[in-house]
Scaffold this motif. Structure first.
Motif, mmCIF file in Angstrom:
data_model
loop_
_atom_site.group_PDB
_atom_site.id
_atom_site.type_symbol
_atom_site.label_atom_id
_atom_site.label_comp_id
_atom_site.label_asym_id
_atom_site.label_seq_id
_atom_site.Cartn_x
_atom_site.Cartn_y
_atom_site.Cartn_z
ATOM 1 N N VAL A 182 0.850 -1.467 -0.223
ATOM 2 C CA VAL A 182 -0.168 -0.470 0.259
ATOM 3 C C VAL A 182 0.462 1.147 -0.027
ATOM 4 O O VAL A 182 0.826 2.192 -0.834
ATOM 5 C CB VAL A 182 -0.959 -0.072 1.486
ATOM 6 C CG1 VAL A 182 -1.654 1.215 1.363
ATOM 7 C CG2 VAL A 182 -2.071 -1.172 1.128
ATOM 8 N N ALA A 183 1.850 1.113 0.562
ATOM 9 C CA ALA A 183 2.571 2.419 0.700
ATOM 10 C C ALA A 183 3.774 2.709 -0.697
ATOM 11 O O ALA A 183 4.786 3.149 -0.800
ATOM 12 C CB ALA A 183 3.483 2.381 2.020
ATOM 13 N N GLY A 184 3.642 1.402 -1.430
ATOM 14 C CA GLY A 184 4.960 1.495 -2.253
ATOM 15 C C GLY A 184 6.028 1.688 -2.177
ATOM 16 O O GLY A 184 7.074 1.294 -2.850
ATOM 17 N N LEU A 185 6.356 0.580 -0.593
ATOM 18 C CA LEU A 185 7.983 -0.035 -0.756
ATOM 19 C C LEU A 185 8.043 -1.515 -0.691
ATOM 20 O O LEU A 185 7.236 -2.401 -0.523
ATOM 21 C CB LEU A 185 7.810 0.539 0.904
ATOM 22 C CG LEU A 185 7.837 1.626 1.513
ATOM 23 C CD1 LEU A 185 7.523 2.041 2.994
ATOM 24 C CD2 LEU A 185 9.072 2.558 1.172
ATOM 25 N N PRO A 186 9.586 -1.911 -0.519
ATOM 26 C CA PRO A 186 9.626 -3.482 -0.940
ATOM 27 C C PRO A 186 9.057 -4.493 0.364
ATOM 28 O O PRO A 186 9.157 -3.257 1.426
ATOM 29 C CB PRO A 186 11.263 -2.855 -1.178
ATOM 30 C CG PRO A 186 11.359 -1.819 -1.363
ATOM 31 C CD PRO A 186 10.389 -0.785 -1.102
ATOM 32 N N GLY A 187 8.977 -5.431 -0.325
ATOM 33 C CA GLY A 187 8.769 -6.048 1.373
ATOM 34 C C GLY A 187 8.821 -7.544 1.895
ATOM 35 O O GLY A 187 10.345 -7.709 1.204
ATOM 36 N N TYR A 188 8.474 -7.901 2.354
ATOM 37 C CA TYR A 188 9.393 -9.506 2.413
ATOM 38 C C TYR A 188 8.955 -10.601 1.255
ATOM 39 O O TYR A 188 7.990 -10.912 1.660
ATOM 40 C CB TYR A 188 8.739 -9.901 3.762
ATOM 41 C CG TYR A 188 8.894 -9.393 5.193
ATOM 42 C CD1 TYR A 188 9.806 -8.482 5.452
ATOM 43 C CD2 TYR A 188 7.957 -8.674 6.024
ATOM 44 C CE1 TYR A 188 9.818 -7.444 6.517
ATOM 45 C CE2 TYR A 188 8.068 -8.500 7.188
ATOM 46 C CZ TYR A 188 9.472 -8.238 7.411
ATOM 47 O OH TYR A 188 8.913 -6.869 8.996
#
Length: 328
Positions: A182-188
């Motif tokens: 949702v935040a447009g960030l890389p995730g796990y």
């Protein structure tokens, strides 16, 4: 050696060996000369996926950890190791003060800790970018959104390549990945939990949760992995610290249930059919399943490592795998 991909983005994904080498006791219980010999043999065999943590192995000498990372840094420099080897490390479980045993007083997953610990790990390993960084344990004292944002920022800044998560419940993994998306960030993108052929009870209260063992790759996580095939599971302690083959390493109470003898019998039968060791059958079962798992193996000698390396070439037949899967 065989290889697989971790990470979905073509810009950041990496090819790693299907067998990972754990460096937990290197620099403490395993001396430097032996550690270097094991690392050299692993690299010689085509191994490219080494695992450590910023708290390894504090309990051996009553420290705060870091000895394993520092040893890997010395090995990298002495051998001229570059980007061909992926080194994964973790943060969050480092004790805040020297300790001789596992404690609740750990650094946690606040943005400040994430940034400072990642910088310390880069210094120990002697790298500009951490290849893969895990959240080592859950931390409910910090809003998950803050943890997710802090990890994502390290990736966007170029200090970290890929992100992983260890010892978290399935709902925590899913929520964190959703927040990142949702935040447009890389995730796990990599999950590291305990997993082996013998099943263990997950309802016994653990150090960090009264609800059970969040560090075990249980049914909900396996189901989640089936639904999210881009996620890569890494299994720590797949050989149960020698308990499959050593009489002096008895199984704990978590294995005290009717399924254990049935699975032990199936394992022995398949090992006899293949001519492989029980340990090799366990590793082959993990690597070749319908949810393929990267086993993370430790070794205190080159001979131990060689036994695990041989499992990479062990192909179980459909019948043998069915025998193993049906035992319960």
């Amino acid at each position: 050696m065989r290889y697989r991909t971790i990470g979905a983005d073509p810009k950041s994904r990496r090819e790693v060996s299907v067998l990972s080498l754990g460096a937990m006791l290197m620099g403490t219980a395993t001396d430097e000369a032996t550690s270097f010999a094991i690392l050299d043999r692993y690299a010689e065999a085509g191994g490219t996926f080494i695992d450590t943590s910023n708290n390894y192995a504090f309990w051996v000498d009553g420290s705060q950890g870091g000895e394993s990372e520092q040893l890997l840094g010395r090995w990298r420099r002495s051998r001229g190791v570059g980007n061909e080897i992926v080194i994964a490390t973790k943060l969050g479980a480092r004790p805040n003060a020297p300790a001789a045993g596992f404690t609740h007083d750990i650094e946690g997953l606040s943005p400040k800790v994430i940034r400072e610990s990642a910088e310390r790990s880069r210094e120990h390993l002697g790298v500009e970018k951490l290849d893969l960084l895990y959240a080592h344990v859950q931390d409910r004292s910090v809003p998950m959104s803050e943890t997710v944002e802090a990890f994502g920022e390290l990736v966007t800044e170029g200090a970290v390549g890929l992100l992983g998560v260890s010892n978290h419940w399935a709902w925590q993994v899913e929520r964190a990945r959703t927040l990142a998306a949702v935040a447009g960030l890389p995730g796990y993108e990599v999950l590291q939990h305990h997993h082996s052929y013998l099943r263990q009870r997950t309802d016994l209260p653990g150090l960090r949760s009264p609800d059970g063992q969040e560090g075990v790759l249980s049914g909900d996580l396996l189901s989640y992995l089936r639904a999210e095939p881009a996620l890569v599971p890494v299994a720590y302690s797949p050989l149960l610290a020698g308990a499959y083959v050593r009489a002096d390493k008895p199984l704990g109470p978590e294995f005290d249930h009717p399924g254990t003898p049935a699975r032990q019998a199936a394992l022995r039968a398949v090992a006899e059919q293949t001519g492989a060791t029980v340990n090799q059958v366990v590793l082959a079962w993990l690597m070749g399943g319908d949810v393929p798992v990267v086993p993370l193996v430790g070794a205190s000698s080159v001979a131990q490592l060689d036994e695990s390396l041989a499992a990479v070439d062990l192909e179980l037949t459909a019948e043998q795998r069915a025998t193993l899967d049906a035992a319960h």
